[in-house]
Motif scaffolding. Structure first.
Motif, mmCIF file in Angstrom:
data_model
loop_
_atom_site.group_PDB
_atom_site.id
_atom_site.type_symbol
_atom_site.label_atom_id
_atom_site.label_comp_id
_atom_site.label_asym_id
_atom_site.label_seq_id
_atom_site.Cartn_x
_atom_site.Cartn_y
_atom_site.Cartn_z
ATOM 1 N N PRO A 21 103.606 -3.732 -97.822
ATOM 2 C CA PRO A 21 104.754 -4.118 -96.989
ATOM 3 C C PRO A 21 104.910 -3.266 -95.732
ATOM 4 N N ALA A 24 102.685 -4.603 -93.073
ATOM 5 C CA ALA A 24 103.200 -5.894 -92.618
ATOM 6 C C ALA A 24 104.389 -5.699 -91.680
ATOM 7 N N THR A 27 103.172 -4.469 -88.347
ATOM 8 C CA THR A 27 102.601 -5.615 -87.620
ATOM 9 C C THR A 27 103.709 -6.450 -86.993
ATOM 10 N N ARG A 28 104.719 -6.740 -87.779
ATOM 11 C CA ARG A 28 105.846 -7.550 -87.291
ATOM 12 C C ARG A 28 106.507 -6.899 -86.085
ATOM 13 N N GLY A 86 110.801 -11.536 -93.989
ATOM 14 C CA GLY A 86 109.856 -12.644 -93.935
ATOM 15 C C GLY A 86 110.490 -13.906 -93.382
ATOM 16 N N THR A 191 102.418 -13.116 -90.933
ATOM 17 C CA THR A 191 103.173 -11.906 -91.258
ATOM 18 C C THR A 191 104.430 -12.233 -92.048
ATOM 19 N N VAL A 194 103.515 -13.121 -95.581
ATOM 20 C CA VAL A 194 103.136 -11.928 -96.349
ATOM 21 C C VAL A 194 104.379 -11.153 -96.781
ATOM 22 N N LEU A 195 105.305 -10.931 -95.846
ATOM 23 C CA LEU A 195 106.537 -10.214 -96.183
ATOM 24 C C LEU A 195 107.338 -10.963 -97.237
#
Length: 207
Positions: A21, A24, A27-28, A86, A191, A194-195
């Motif tokens: 996490p 992720a 990245t976000r 997410g 992303t 994934v979250l």
């Protein structure tokens, strides 16, 4: 003795580089706000680790790890927070407007990137379980427990800064390409999924 130290460093390095996490979230934040946002998220992630590390050194982390009720509460709250991140990322990908340029428009308020990274780790009880269950086993025989645990936590934090910091720089170097609206929407959706997936799994495990 030095073999034990090398093993401890290898375990901490492996824990750091395994995608989760925290990556992720970086990245976000990097895609939305650029390098500064990604680095703020990185330092937020490490700050969350430091809180768990401090609690472990003084013995409070073991209390949480041993309490099924407290562990479940933190787990559910942490999972729901990841689901929230997410969902908001997926929603932004749907509402993002096409633009003539390639520079993404930041949707962040001041401090939100750091807070996202911080809460992601602060609300991750698995870090408490790792610190209280495995970290003490990495202390070389004969070494003072509390100072060595504190040193291992600091090393883990430094590894996190180096790894996620390097990832942030690589990510934002490619921002001109990744920031194109069509590519950005795809990355946002990946992303966000994934979250959301991480959060859903955490909540499901807590039931």
């Amino acid at each position: 003795m030095w073999g034990v130290v090398a093993t401890a460093l290898a375990v901490l390095a492996q824990l750091t580089v395994v995608p989760g996490p925290d990556m992720a979230v970086v990245t976000r934040e990097g895609l939305s706000g650029g390098r500064s946002s990604a680095l703020r998220a990185t330092f937020g992630v490490v700050a969350g680790l430091m809180v768990w590390g401090a609690l472990t050194v003084v013995g409070l982390g073991a209390v949480l790890a041993a309490s099924a009720e407290a562990y479940t509460v933190v787990k559910v709250v942490g999972g729901l927070y990841l689901v929230y991140l997410g969902v908001t990322t997926l929603w932004q990908s749907r509402t993002r407007k096409e633009s003539a340029g390639t520079k993404p428009v930041s949707v962040h308020l001041q401090g939100s990137s750091w807070r996202a990274g911080f809460l992601t780790n602060l609300l991750n009880p698995k870090i408490a379980v790792f610190y209280t269950g495995l970290l003490p086993q990495l202390v070389p025989p004969g070494w003072p427990t509390a100072p060595t645990l504190a040193a291992l936590v600091l090393v883990h934090g430094l590894l996190g800064i180096v790894w996620l910091g390097a990832y942030s720089l690589l990510l934002t170097r490619a921002r001109a390409t990744l920031g194109k609206p069509s590519i950005r929407r795809i990355l946002d959706r990946i992303t966000g999924t994934v979250l959301f997936g991480f959060g859903a799994v955490v909540v499901a495990e807590a039931r």
